[in-house]
Design a protein around this motif. Structure first.
Motif, PDB file in Angstrom:
ATOM      1  N   HIS A 111      -6.833   0.708   4.316  1.00  0.00           N
ATOM      2  CA  HIS A 111      -6.696   1.909   3.486  1.00  0.00           C
ATOM      3  C   HIS A 111      -7.779   1.943   2.402  1.00  0.00           C
ATOM      4  O   HIS A 111      -8.436   2.982   2.200  1.00  0.00           O
ATOM      5  CB  HIS A 111      -5.308   1.940   2.845  1.00  0.00           C
ATOM      6  CG  HIS A 111      -5.081   3.135   1.974  1.00  0.00           C
ATOM      7  ND1 HIS A 111      -4.787   4.371   2.482  1.00  0.00           N
ATOM      8  CD2 HIS A 111      -5.133   3.278   0.613  1.00  0.00           C
ATOM      9  CE1 HIS A 111      -4.652   5.244   1.487  1.00  0.00           C
ATOM     10  NE2 HIS A 111      -4.856   4.600   0.343  1.00  0.00           N
TER      11      HIS A 111
ATOM     12  N   CYS B 259       0.851  -1.186   0.000  1.00  0.00           N
ATOM     13  CA  CYS B 259       0.000   0.000   0.000  1.00  0.00           C
ATOM     14  C   CYS B 259       0.886   1.234   0.000  1.00  0.00           C
ATOM     15  O   CYS B 259       1.347   1.681   1.058  1.00  0.00           O
ATOM     16  CB  CYS B 259      -0.931  -0.003   1.217  1.00  0.00           C
ATOM     17  SG  CYS B 259      -2.164   1.308   1.207  1.00  0.00           S
TER      18      CYS B 259
ATOM     19  N   ASP C  43      -3.851   3.833   8.954  1.00  0.00           N
ATOM     20  CA  ASP C  43      -3.956   2.515   8.323  1.00  0.00           C
ATOM     21  C   ASP C  43      -2.989   1.538   8.980  1.00  0.00           C
ATOM     22  O   ASP C  43      -3.347   0.390   9.295  1.00  0.00           O
ATOM     23  CB  ASP C  43      -3.641   2.608   6.825  1.00  0.00           C
ATOM     24  CG  ASP C  43      -4.566   3.553   6.081  1.00  0.00           C
ATOM     25  OD1 ASP C  43      -5.724   3.708   6.491  1.00  0.00           O
ATOM     26  OD2 ASP C  43      -4.104   4.146   5.080  1.00  0.00           O
TER      27      ASP C  43
ATOM     28  N   ALA D 179      -0.434   4.368   2.154  1.00  0.00           N
ATOM     29  CA  ALA D 179      -0.954   4.107   3.500  1.00  0.00           C
ATOM     30  C   ALA D 179      -0.699   5.283   4.431  1.00  0.00           C
ATOM     31  O   ALA D 179       0.332   5.961   4.344  1.00  0.00           O
ATOM     32  CB  ALA D 179      -0.322   2.844   4.069  1.00  0.00           C
TER      33      ALA D 179
END
Length: 463
Positions: free
Chosen positions: A327, A247, A254, A250
């Protein structure tokens, strides 16, 4: 069981009214969302190293509080029923209750030895009576520590305000005291009460809110405990870089929501008692729009939204995957999702337009609250800023060193609040409320200790 002896002693009580009278007949109606939050109360504590008051009864800060309150007629008013049977505020300027108290230890000793339960002694409160005609829905407690430290506790009904609203009320006082323009003036918008003809009752939020409203209250079987852990900017930055492949965008929320969710689930699974669902609480001010513009940060009232994320194989995922799921879930919460839940709350009104009864919004699933919107910038055409709650300083040498948030009448598996830290940047403070045994084990969890957190207000818990 021995009764706990408080180290906080009440010294005096008084009432502060606004500096400008409120016009006759002014009222402030509560929205359907405000009514739904009525079971809960909100408590915020601002800590300062120095005693910023010499004598609060005569101090200019009390005068500036009166000036700031003139911007907030609902804060100094009293709650009553309107013709539809719903709660509203009679803006009669009856005032805000102020309590002065002393604490028998230093501020540093308090932060090391107190726990979340004892911290509530720094905020004065009593629940709303059946007839609240003389009941003050807002309270301020000024606590003086030995050696000069001070803590200011603000308490209110959650029906009146969410964490953002309460923080900006307090900051308006500070801005006024420093003779600065109030950064975020209160906005009394009707947008979150506007009923749409195209209400959508097919969203996940409507299903979740309906289930919440139907859930029966349960009595906690274990004593709950609270601790706060602070994580540095450098540590959070390193962790986010490690999960870039999972991610890339993020946020600290998150990351920390995923970390604490997965670690808490491991503890609960060992007792054959856990859920693989997480209730995520976010603020809707950046998402909701009025006349094409985001709902102002100064919107007075509740703009919170609760949503449910369920992962069927939580134990089988690595941390980066869970971060990505959180997220994506948070990013998917759009205006339609939030509006559908507000429309559903309004649809509960009966023939007489009386809103449905309140229910526990925090729980029963493990609930995680995001305060990412409080980290700047959230100012149109303005410079990037630090966390709003840490801008509430009475001067350059009197900035808050810590700010705590608590919600009463939380039910279920526990509460995690991810908040900005005074360090700024990516640094965050996480306040965790869990059954006492689970919290003690969580504070010894190597995955969490590996991030080298600083512990505050953890009482007898060892880390």
């Amino acid at each position: 069981m021995l009764e706990r002896k408080s180290r906080v002693r009440i010294q005096s009580k008084l009432t502060t009214v606004s500096s400008r009278p409120v016009g006759p007949g002014k009222t402030h109606p509560f929205t359907a969302l405000d009514h739904a939050m009525a079971i809960h109360s909100l408590h915020v504590v601002f800590y300062y190293k120095a005693n910023i008051f010499e004598d609060f009864d005569l101090d200019p800060s009390r005068v500036s509080l009166s000036d700031a309150l003139s911007l907030y007629p609902p804060v100094t008013g009293r709650i009553s029923r309107n013709g539809d049977g719903n709660w509203e505020v009679n803006c009669n300027d009856a005032g805000v209750r102020i309590v002065r108290a002393s604490v028998g230890i230093t501020l540093d000793e308090w932060l090391r030895s107190a726990d979340g339960i004892e911290e509530m002694d720094l905020t004065v409160w009593d629940d709303m009576p059946e007839d609240p005609i003389n009941w003050s829905p807002f309270r301020i407690q000024v606590n003086e520590f030995q050696g000069g430290g001070i803590a200011i506790g603000l308490s209110c009904t959650h029906m009146h305000a969410d964490p953002t609203c309460a923080t900006l009320l307090y900051k308006s006082w500070i801005d006024t005291h420093r003779t600065k323009a109030v950064a975020h003036l209160p906005v009394y918008s009707t947008y979150t009460t506007r009923r749409r003809s195209d209400s959508n009752n097919k969203t996940g939020s409507v299903t979740y809110y309906a289930a919440k409203s139907a859930a029966r209250a349960t009595t906690p079987s274990e004593k709950m405990a609270t601790a706060t852990l602070k994580f540095s900017h450098a540590v959070i930055k390193r962790c986010l870089m490690e999960i870039t492949e999972n991610c890339a965008n993020a946020t600290p929320f998150d990351l920390l929501a995923a970390l604490f969710w997965t670690r808490v689930v491991r503890l609960k699974a060992a007792r054959n008692h856990y859920s693989n669902s997480l209730s995520i609480c976010t603020d809707g001010r950046r998402v909701l729009r009025e006349d094409g513009k985001p709902l102002p940060l100064g919107y007075y009232g509740n703009a919170l939204h609760f949503s449910l994320l369920t992962l069927e194989k939580l134990d089988g995922y690595d941390l980066g995957h869970v971060v990505g799921e959180i997220h994506g879930h948070v990013k998917s919460i759009d205006e339609e999702e939030i509006r559908s839940s507000i429309d559903w709350l309004e649809s509960r009104a009966g023939v007489g337009k009386k809103y449905g009864p309140p229910f526990r919004m925090y729980g029963p699933e493990l609930t995680c609250v995001s305060m990412e919107h409080m980290v700047g910038p959230f100012r149109p055409n303005g410079p990037e800023s630090g966390p709003l709650m840490y801008e509430a300083g009475f001067g350059e040498e009197a900035e808050p060193i810590h700010v705590s948030y608590h919600v009463r009448n939380v039910e279920g598996e526990g509460l995690i609040m991810v908040m900005p830290s005074p360090e700024g940047g990516l640094a965050r403070a996480v306040t965790v409320t869990l059954p006492e045994k689970e919290l003690a084990e969580l504070c010894e969890d190597q995955a969490i200790l590996g991030l080298e957190p600083t512990m505050l207000l953890s009482g007898s818990l060892r880390c």
